[in-house]
Motif scaffolding. Structure first.
Motif, PDB file in Angstrom:
ATOM      1  N   UNK A 109       0.846  -1.192   0.000  1.00  0.00           N
ATOM      2  CA  UNK A 109       0.000   0.000   0.000  1.00  0.00           C
ATOM      3  C   UNK A 109       0.884   1.245   0.000  1.00  0.00           C
ATOM      4  N   UNK A 110       0.358   2.370  -0.461  1.00  0.00           N
ATOM      5  CA  UNK A 110       1.171   3.586  -0.496  1.00  0.00           C
ATOM      6  C   UNK A 110       1.407   4.151   0.905  1.00  0.00           C
ATOM      7  N   UNK A 111       2.561   4.771   1.058  1.00  0.00           N
ATOM      8  CA  UNK A 111       2.807   5.531   2.279  1.00  0.00           C
ATOM      9  C   UNK A 111       2.211   6.926   2.046  1.00  0.00           C
ATOM     10  N   UNK A 112       2.053   7.741   3.085  1.00  0.00           N
ATOM     11  CA  UNK A 112       1.536   9.091   2.858  1.00  0.00           C
ATOM     12  C   UNK A 112       2.395   9.833   1.822  1.00  0.00           C
ATOM     13  N   UNK A 113       1.732  10.609   0.980  1.00  0.00           N
ATOM     14  CA  UNK A 113       2.488  11.302  -0.062  1.00  0.00           C
ATOM     15  C   UNK A 113       3.325  12.435   0.523  1.00  0.00           C
ATOM     16  N   UNK A 114       4.169  12.986  -0.319  1.00  0.00           N
ATOM     17  CA  UNK A 114       5.103  14.025   0.103  1.00  0.00           C
ATOM     18  C   UNK A 114       4.397  15.207   0.769  1.00  0.00           C
ATOM     19  N   UNK A 115       3.317  15.675   0.144  1.00  0.00           N
ATOM     20  CA  UNK A 115       2.590  16.828   0.692  1.00  0.00           C
ATOM     21  C   UNK A 115       2.026  16.519   2.080  1.00  0.00           C
ATOM     22  N   UNK A 130      14.367  13.198   1.593  1.00  0.00           N
ATOM     23  CA  UNK A 130      15.491  12.478   2.206  1.00  0.00           C
ATOM     24  C   UNK A 130      14.993  11.333   3.079  1.00  0.00           C
ATOM     25  N   UNK A 131      13.893  11.558   3.784  1.00  0.00           N
ATOM     26  CA  UNK A 131      13.327  10.505   4.633  1.00  0.00           C
ATOM     27  C   UNK A 131      12.873   9.323   3.787  1.00  0.00           C
ATOM     28  N   UNK A 132      12.168   9.603   2.693  1.00  0.00           N
ATOM     29  CA  UNK A 132      11.690   8.529   1.815  1.00  0.00           C
ATOM     30  C   UNK A 132      12.874   7.820   1.161  1.00  0.00           C
ATOM     31  N   UNK A 133      13.892   8.571   0.772  1.00  0.00           N
ATOM     32  CA  UNK A 133      15.090   7.959   0.187  1.00  0.00           C
ATOM     33  C   UNK A 133      15.752   7.010   1.190  1.00  0.00           C
ATOM     34  N   UNK A 134      15.801   7.414   2.454  1.00  0.00           N
ATOM     35  CA  UNK A 134      16.372   6.552   3.493  1.00  0.00           C
ATOM     36  C   UNK A 134      15.554   5.273   3.639  1.00  0.00           C
ATOM     37  N   UNK A 135      14.232   5.408   3.668  1.00  0.00           N
ATOM     38  CA  UNK A 135      13.364   4.225   3.757  1.00  0.00           C
ATOM     39  C   UNK A 135      13.565   3.301   2.557  1.00  0.00           C
ATOM     40  N   UNK A 136      13.758   3.897   1.391  1.00  0.00           N
ATOM     41  CA  UNK A 136      13.983   3.117   0.165  1.00  0.00           C
ATOM     42  C   UNK A 136      15.318   2.378   0.263  1.00  0.00           C
ATOM     43  N   UNK A 137      16.369   3.096   0.706  1.00  0.00           N
ATOM     44  CA  UNK A 137      17.695   2.475   0.852  1.00  0.00           C
ATOM     45  C   UNK A 137      17.665   1.319   1.847  1.00  0.00           C
ATOM     46  N   UNK A 148       4.184   7.285  -6.676  1.00  0.00           N
ATOM     47  CA  UNK A 148       4.320   7.343  -5.224  1.00  0.00           C
ATOM     48  C   UNK A 148       5.253   6.275  -4.686  1.00  0.00           C
ATOM     49  N   UNK A 149       5.274   6.170  -3.372  1.00  0.00           N
ATOM     50  CA  UNK A 149       6.107   5.178  -2.692  1.00  0.00           C
ATOM     51  C   UNK A 149       5.202   4.210  -1.955  1.00  0.00           C
ATOM     52  N   UNK A 150       5.560   2.936  -2.015  1.00  0.00           N
ATOM     53  CA  UNK A 150       4.737   1.857  -1.474  1.00  0.00           C
ATOM     54  C   UNK A 150       5.541   1.011  -0.496  1.00  0.00           C
ATOM     55  N   UNK A 151       4.852   0.482   0.500  1.00  0.00           N
ATOM     56  CA  UNK A 151       5.477  -0.415   1.460  1.00  0.00           C
ATOM     57  C   UNK A 151       5.882  -1.696   0.726  1.00  0.00           C
ATOM     58  N   UNK A 152       7.112  -2.119   0.937  1.00  0.00           N
ATOM     59  CA  UNK A 152       7.567  -3.356   0.287  1.00  0.00           C
ATOM     60  C   UNK A 152       6.870  -4.555   0.935  1.00  0.00           C
ATOM     61  N   UNK A 153       6.762  -5.666   0.215  1.00  0.00           N
ATOM     62  CA  UNK A 153       6.174  -6.867   0.811  1.00  0.00           C
ATOM     63  C   UNK A 153       6.938  -7.270   2.088  1.00  0.00           C
TER      64      UNK A 153
END
Length: 159
Positions: A109-115, A130-137, A148-153
Motif C-alpha cells: 500500500x502507499x505511504x503518505x504522499x510528500x505533501x 530524504x526521509x523517503x530515500x532513506x526508507x527506500x535504501x 508514489x512510494x509503497x510499502x515493500x512486501x
C-alpha cells in the motif's frame, strides 16, 4: 545584538536568540515569533527569517502548521525528543517505519504522499524526500515514478 560583520550567518544567530527565548520564556504549544516578526525585529530578509525557523524546526524545538504559525514543540512531539541530536528526516523515516511495523501502513500500500508528510511534520519537501530515500535504501519502501512510494512486501523487510 546581531554581529552582521562576523563569520556566523545571521540566520544561525537569530535561531540562537529564538532558542534562548523558547528555553527561558515559552512553553510547549506557545506561538513562536513569525517570519514577518523576525524580519521586523532583526531587520533581515524573508529568506534569512525562514532559514532561522528551519534550523529550529530541524532541531525539533518548533513545528509549523501551515496557515496557523510556528509553535514550541513538546519534548515528545511526533514521538521524538526535542533537540539537535537527530536530523528531522531521520525522525520522519522512523515514524513511517514504526507505522509500517505496526501494520498501520500495510505491505504493497502507499505511504503518505510528500505533501501529507510535509504538513504532518512541518518539514521542507527536501527533508521529506530524504526521509523517503532513506526508507527506500533500507528496503522499507519502493518508489514508482509519478505514482508514489509503497510499502515493500513483508518478506522483503530488513531484519
Amino acid at each position: 545584538m546581531l554581529n552582521r560583520e562576523g563569520d556566523t550567518y545571521l540566520y544561525l544567530q537569530i535561531s540562537d536568540v529564538i532558542r534562548s527565548r523558547i528555553m527561558a520564556e515559552l512553553s510547549p504549544g506557545d506561538v513562536v515569533i513569525s517570519e514577518a516578526g523576525i524580519q521586523r525585529e532583526f531587520q533581515v530578509a524573508r529568506t534569512t527569517a525562514r532559514r532561522a525557523i528551519r534550523v529550529l524546526r530541524n532541531q525539533g524545538l518548533v513545528h509549523t502548521r501551515q496557515g496557523e504559525g510556528t509553535f514550541v514543540s513538546s519534548p515528545d512531539e511526533f514521538g521524538r525528543p526535542s533537540g539537535p541530536q537527530t536530523p528531522l528526516y531521520r525522525h520522519i523515516a522512523e515514524d513511517v517505519r514504526r507505522r509500517i511495523k505496526a501494520g498501520e501502513l500495510p505491505a504493497s500500500h502507499p505511504i503518505p504522499n510528500e505533501a501529507a508528510l510535509v504538513r504532518q511534520f512541518g518539514a521542507a519537501r527536501e527533508t521529506v524526500r530524504r526521509a523517503v530515500a532513506l526508507l527506500r535504501e533500507q528496503g522499507w519502501v519502493c518508489s514508482v515514478p509519478h505514482r508514489g512510494s509503497y510499502v515493500t512486501p513483508e518478506d522483503r523487510w530488513p531484519g
